[in-house]
Design a protein around this motif. Sequence first.
Motif, PDB file in Angstrom:
ATOM      1  N   VAL A 243      24.827 -19.722 -23.104  1.00 47.82           N
ATOM      2  CA  VAL A 243      22.843 -20.004 -22.408  1.00 47.82           C
ATOM      3  C   VAL A 243      22.675 -21.217 -21.443  1.00 47.82           C
ATOM      4  CG1 VAL A 243      20.983 -21.158 -23.919  1.00 47.82           C
ATOM      5  CG2 VAL A 243      22.801 -19.350 -24.889  1.00 47.82           C
ATOM      6  N   PHE A 244      21.628 -20.996 -20.974  1.00 46.23           N
ATOM      7  CA  PHE A 244      21.315 -21.534 -19.326  1.00 46.23           C
ATOM      8  C   PHE A 244      20.219 -21.723 -19.581  1.00 46.23           C
ATOM      9  CE2 PHE A 244      24.115 -17.763 -18.657  1.00 46.23           C
ATOM     10  CZ  PHE A 244      25.279 -18.843 -17.740  1.00 46.23           C
ATOM     11  N   HIS A 245      19.801 -23.174 -19.121  1.00 44.89           N
ATOM     12  CA  HIS A 245      17.790 -23.748 -19.211  1.00 44.89           C
ATOM     13  C   HIS A 245      17.170 -23.902 -17.694  1.00 44.89           C
ATOM     14  CE1 HIS A 245      15.699 -26.965 -18.606  1.00 44.89           C
ATOM     15  NE2 HIS A 245      14.703 -26.666 -19.649  1.00 44.89           N
ATOM     16  N   GLN A 246      16.157 -23.493 -17.416  1.00 46.78           N
ATOM     17  CA  GLN A 246      15.564 -23.272 -16.418  1.00 46.78           C
ATOM     18  C   GLN A 246      14.297 -23.908 -16.952  1.00 46.78           C
ATOM     19  OE1 GLN A 246      15.685 -22.812 -12.434  1.00 46.78           O
ATOM     20  NE2 GLN A 246      17.654 -23.142 -13.672  1.00 46.78           N
TER      21      GLN A 246
ATOM     22  N   GLY B 258      11.903 -30.647 -19.522  1.00 49.93           N
ATOM     23  CA  GLY B 258      13.437 -30.540 -18.875  1.00 49.93           C
ATOM     24  C   GLY B 258      14.389 -31.252 -19.745  1.00 49.93           C
ATOM     25  N   LEU B 259      14.630 -32.259 -20.676  1.00 47.43           N
ATOM     26  CA  LEU B 259      15.186 -32.679 -21.555  1.00 47.43           C
ATOM     27  C   LEU B 259      15.579 -32.332 -22.632  1.00 47.43           C
ATOM     28  CD1 LEU B 259      14.725 -36.745 -20.898  1.00 47.43           C
ATOM     29  CD2 LEU B 259      16.367 -35.335 -19.826  1.00 47.43           C
ATOM     30  N   ALA B 260      15.065 -32.036 -22.933  1.00 49.72           N
ATOM     31  CA  ALA B 260      14.505 -31.003 -24.070  1.00 49.72           C
ATOM     32  C   ALA B 260      15.312 -29.760 -24.407  1.00 49.72           C
ATOM     33  CB  ALA B 260      13.667 -30.814 -24.969  1.00 49.72           C
ATOM     34  N   GLY B 261      14.572 -29.034 -22.578  1.00 48.22           N
ATOM     35  CA  GLY B 261      15.623 -27.992 -22.611  1.00 48.22           C
ATOM     36  C   GLY B 261      17.124 -27.898 -22.225  1.00 48.22           C
TER      37      GLY B 261
ATOM     38  N   GLY C 208      10.053 -20.721 -23.854  1.00 50.55           N
ATOM     39  CA  GLY C 208       9.643 -21.843 -24.680  1.00 50.55           C
ATOM     40  C   GLY C 208      10.890 -21.584 -25.800  1.00 50.55           C
ATOM     41  N   GLY C 209      11.987 -21.798 -25.269  1.00 50.93           N
ATOM     42  CA  GLY C 209      12.999 -21.356 -26.025  1.00 50.93           C
ATOM     43  C   GLY C 209      13.321 -22.866 -26.435  1.00 50.93           C
ATOM     44  N   SER C 210      13.187 -24.441 -25.853  1.00 54.99           N
ATOM     45  CA  SER C 210      14.554 -25.262 -26.901  1.00 54.99           C
ATOM     46  C   SER C 210      14.062 -25.911 -28.120  1.00 54.99           C
ATOM     47  CB  SER C 210      13.095 -26.712 -25.915  1.00 54.99           C
ATOM     48  OG  SER C 210      12.127 -26.433 -25.793  1.00 54.99           O
ATOM     49  N   ARG C 211      13.504 -24.658 -29.301  1.00 56.00           N
ATOM     50  CA  ARG C 211      12.935 -25.613 -30.490  1.00 56.00           C
ATOM     51  C   ARG C 211      12.438 -24.628 -31.024  1.00 56.00           C
ATOM     52  NH1 ARG C 211       7.521 -27.147 -30.531  1.00 56.00           N
ATOM     53  NH2 ARG C 211       6.299 -27.378 -29.343  1.00 56.00           N
ATOM     54  N   GLY C 212      12.583 -24.952 -32.608  1.00 57.36           N
ATOM     55  CA  GLY C 212      11.494 -23.794 -32.977  1.00 57.36           C
ATOM     56  C   GLY C 212      12.426 -22.326 -32.664  1.00 57.36           C
TER      57      GLY C 212
ATOM     58  N   ILE D  49      17.134 -19.534 -21.779  1.00 54.65           N
ATOM     59  CA  ILE D  49      15.645 -20.273 -22.014  1.00 54.65           C
ATOM     60  C   ILE D  49      15.030 -21.364 -21.452  1.00 54.65           C
ATOM     61  CG2 ILE D  49      16.997 -20.643 -24.492  1.00 54.65           C
ATOM     62  CD1 ILE D  49      17.298 -23.308 -24.345  1.00 54.65           C
ATOM     63  N   THR D  50      13.432 -21.511 -21.036  1.00 57.42           N
ATOM     64  CA  THR D  50      13.011 -22.031 -20.648  1.00 57.42           C
ATOM     65  C   THR D  50      11.834 -23.627 -21.576  1.00 57.42           C
ATOM     66  OG1 THR D  50      10.860 -21.083 -20.428  1.00 57.42           O
ATOM     67  CG2 THR D  50      12.235 -20.301 -19.515  1.00 57.42           C
ATOM     68  N   SER D  51      11.511 -24.053 -21.043  1.00 56.51           N
ATOM     69  CA  SER D  51      11.009 -25.094 -21.619  1.00 56.51           C
ATOM     70  C   SER D  51      10.030 -26.164 -20.428  1.00 56.51           C
ATOM     71  CB  SER D  51      11.739 -26.151 -22.400  1.00 56.51           C
ATOM     72  OG  SER D  51      12.579 -26.664 -21.496  1.00 56.51           O
TER      73      SER D  51
END
Length: 239
Positions: free
Chosen positions: A55-58, A38-41, A11-15, A33-35
């Motif tokens: 920082v990387f996203h999955q 996908g676009l927001a992450g 839940g790392g895409s916001r807040g 970070i995950t979300s």
Amino acid sequence: MAAEKIALVTGGSRGIGVEVARQLARKDYRVVITSRDGLAGKAAADKLRSENLEVFHQPLELTRQESVRRLAGYLQEQFGRLDALVNNAGQFIDPDPDDPRQASVLEAPLSQLQASLDVNLLGTVRVCQAVVPLMRGHAGCIVNVSSGYGQLQGMKAAFPGYRISKTALNALTRLLAAELEADGIRVNSVDPGWTRTRMGGSQAPRSPAEAANGIVWAATLPADGPSGGFFRDGTAIPW
């Protein structure tokens, strides 16, 4: 490269989640970070990388076992280890407490309670089962982002799904802390407080950065740090 510390923030895409990722990366963690979105992450990860942070996203859907397996496979392939796990992803789907019928646990649809438990509790269990093997041997930290709404002491009516799921999450913290003690992995619940996020609303007194401080503290505890506790801003609070 193998000696660098790796953190996972769900839940790392916001807040609060994105602020936790930012603060961990500033402490020289490589952060994934995950979300669900996908676009927001990706946008969040790109923004943090523009600040010269690693920082990387999955993508991750907590209710789908295959999605959790893919995340674990990515971590294994890319890093081969995990040092900090912040279980931040969650949802608040309880209806308006001003409606007495909607607020009552006796009136709440079972589907609503099940949905809260599936994400806030079982989603965290799924992630832990998949990625904790990558933490063994590294004496890391697990943080379950809980809530004062999950405290048994002083618990009141309303928000049954959220309250029950967060209380159960605290029980998971105790179980994990006992089971992982021999591995030197510290496991704690953290209440970030009422925060100005999409969930908390604009009237909340705390900024996401302020709320993230206590989570990052628990995610970076030394080897002799506490485990199996419930904390707010680094101070123990009642269960």
